[in-house]
Design a protein around this motif. Structure first.
Motif, short mmCIF file in Angstrom:
data_model
loop_
_atom_site.label_atom_id
_atom_site.label_comp_id
_atom_site.label_asym_id
_atom_site.label_seq_id
_atom_site.Cartn_x
_atom_site.Cartn_y
_atom_site.Cartn_z
N GLU A 1 33.07 45.33 75.41
CA GLU A 1 32.26 46.33 74.44
C GLU A 1 31.14 45.52 73.69
OE1 GLU A 1 32.54 49.47 74.07
OE2 GLU A 1 34.59 49.90 74.92
N SER A 2 31.59 44.17 73.60
CA SER A 2 30.47 43.39 72.94
C SER A 2 29.47 42.75 73.80
CB SER A 2 31.22 42.04 72.03
OG SER A 2 31.92 42.81 71.24
N TRP A 3 29.16 43.10 74.96
CA TRP A 3 28.23 42.62 75.89
C TRP A 3 28.90 41.18 76.45
CZ3 TRP A 3 24.63 46.17 77.21
CH2 TRP A 3 23.83 46.01 78.16
N LYS B 1 25.06 46.50 72.73
CA LYS B 1 26.62 46.40 72.72
C LYS B 1 26.91 47.54 74.20
CE LYS B 1 27.64 44.53 69.07
NZ LYS B 1 28.22 43.03 69.01
N ASP C 1 27.94 50.57 74.64
CA ASP C 1 27.67 51.74 74.79
C ASP C 1 26.15 51.93 74.75
OD1 ASP C 1 26.81 50.94 72.35
OD2 ASP C 1 28.15 52.39 71.15
#
Length: 514
Positions: free
Chosen positions: A89-91, A168, A170
């Motif tokens: 989720e935080s790349w 991120k 998304d």
């Protein structure tokens, strides 16, 4: 004068350039990559090393260009196309980069073929091969713990762009030039295919948004502004695949043009204005061009150019330094077309187009009279014969579009003998471009178009082209190369059957042993 940062994350390494608004490369950098080879066909790269090659490459290219950082208007990236990595989720990367050279996923390819390869080709534009679809299934089935941690699958160019921009998961994206390799896309409709997702139980929420190559996906974060030497806030466009960038930079901007990308892989690409996937021979991959409304059907030998490099290293002069390409070509020049009856099969890691996982490299017809010259020439002729097969398929599918010539880019485009062999086999003139790294200029054009600096992307990319030597085909050799291509096709088909039988025999022996 405005400037653009352009980076190409390739198999051999990352090339970075500062390109001015006329297409001139003001400064450049190259940072070699580290391929991590393991058992079972594993070939990976460390995502952090890949990303650092971009940030360090930008700083080096900027220093070499002696350009004021404030004059850099946008950043664009290209990269390897058929491999993937997973991010959280935080790349953060949660997998290594699963290279397009990695063959572990082939165990899941029969499943896709059994579902319906022709339907798969019509949807995705690509035959079943070592690309994102089987790779995603491999991670899902073979590494379920890691798979659960993957928020999105991304390609190298998108991974680097997202890191630079501080995105991120998304906000993850894939540009549409990669869709034919994605395994789960309706490439004509430019959307994810629910039919394919449901057929193979793939989680659609792990797939990124589909964007255009020139869409601005973010801007340079403060952290990486400091590391690269660029101002914070420089716009970053989505970019595209390396072959797509090379095609644009190589002049595939209107139907009827051909491009030879002579790199680690040997690629012959065309330009057409209609989508007609190759469900019959399963040879051509129908990729989207960077340019709307155009397609870049192509096929390639995985490691075709690497065969020449491998052979050069294999035959050292007096046990010391390898012979130069120039010396080997000089020797091969003295051998007549057909290499004294010697045929070479360049598919060391299996054939990609059409896919055959069992086939391997071979020389056929060796006798004691064959030496370095015939062996080296036979490698070049094998690639030229593959190209002839690709062109015959393309002409059948493209509805009578006349092809007038081939532009050549990449390291292999520098060899005059190799270019003449291709021209003779194809029956078309081959023109080498002065800048072998046309992808860097193309990505700069895409970045400039994305921020509105250029009004016409095709015209801009074409204006950046500088032509070098042109090699006319020797039409008196057309019959000889027609016959050679026929023999080459027979050799490949025969060796494919042999390797298939050898594999079956080995499996039968293992069953008996257990």
């Amino acid at each position: 004068m405005r400037y653009f940062v352009s980076a190409d994350i390739g198999t051999q390494g990352t090339k970075t350039a500062i390109v001015d608004e006329t297409g001139r490369i003001a400064g450049a950098s190259f940072r070699p990559s580290r391929l991590i080879r393991g058992p079972g066909g594993s070939v990976e790269e460390n995502p952090e090393e890949m990303f650092r090659s971009v940030t360090e490459g930008i700083r080096e290219a900027l220093d070499a260009a002696s350009v004021e950082p404030g004059r850099v208007a946008a950043i664009g990236l290209a990269g390897q196309m058929a491999g993937i990595l997973g991010i959280d989720e935080s790349w953060n990367a949660v997998t290594p980069y699963d290279s397009w050279l990695d063959t572990r996923c082939e165990k899941h390819m029969p499943e896709i073929k059994a579902w319906g390869e022709e339907r798969f080709i019509r949807l995705t534009g690509s035959p079943v091969t070592y690309a994102h679809g089987p790779k995603k299934l491999w991670w899902k089935r073979e590494r379920p713990d890691v798979y659960r941690r993957i928020a999105k699958f991304v390609v190298p160019s998108a991974y680097a762009a997202g890191r630079l921009a501080g995105l991120k998961a998304d906000e993850a994206f894939i540009d549409y030039t990669h869709l034919h390799f994605s395994g789960f896309a309706d490439v004509s409709g430019m959307r994810w295919s629910q039919e394919l997702l449901e057929a193979f139980g793939m989680d659609g929420d792990k797939l990124p948004a589909i964007v255009r190559p020139w869409d601005v996906v973010g801007s340079l974060s403060g952290q990486y502004a400091l590391e690269t030497g660029l101002p914070e806030g420089v716009p970053i466009v989505a970019g595209c695949g390396d072959s797509a960038a090379a095609a644009l930079g190589g002049g595939l901007v209107r139907p009827g043009r051909l491009l030879d990308i002579a790199g680690t892989a040997s690629i012959l690409a065309g330009c057409v204005d209609r989508y007609s996937p190759d469900a019959e021979t399963k040879t051509l991959i129908f990729a989207r061009s960077v340019l709307p409304g155009l397609w870049a059907p192509h096929a390639y030998i995985s490691g075709g150019g690497e065969c020449l490099s491998w052979y050069r290293k294999l035959v050292s002069a007096d046990g010391g330094e390898p012979l130069s390409y120039e010396k080997l070509s000089e020797l091969a020049e003295k051998i007549a077309p057909g290499s004294d009856g010697l045929l070479f099969v360049p598919h060391f890691g299996g054939r990609v187009c059409p896919n055959d996982t069992d086939l391997r490299g071979s020389w056929i017809g060796l006798n004691w009279s064959h030496g370095k010259a015939a062996m080296f020439r036979s490698i070049m002729e094998s690639i030229a014969c593959e190209y002839r097969i690709y062109l015959d398929t393309l002409e059948r599918l493209s509805g009578g579009i006349p092809y007038s010539g081939v532009h050549a880019v990449g390291g292999g485009a520098k060899g005059s003998l190799f270019a003449r062999i291709k021209a003779d086999a194809l029956g078309l003139p081959v023109t080498a471009l002065k800048n072998a790294d046309s992808a860097l200029q193309a990505v700069a054009a895409i970045a400039g178009f994305g921020i509105g600096h250029y009004a016409d992307l095709a015209a801009t990319a074409e204006s950046f082209i500088a032509y070098d030597r042109r090699y006319e085909p020797d039409l008196s050799l057309r019959g000889a190369y027609d016959r050679l291509t026929k023999k080459y096709r027979m050799a490949v088909e025969g060796m494919a059957a042999l390797y298939g039988n050898l594999k079956k025999t080995t499996l039968d022996e293992r069953k008996i042993a257990t």
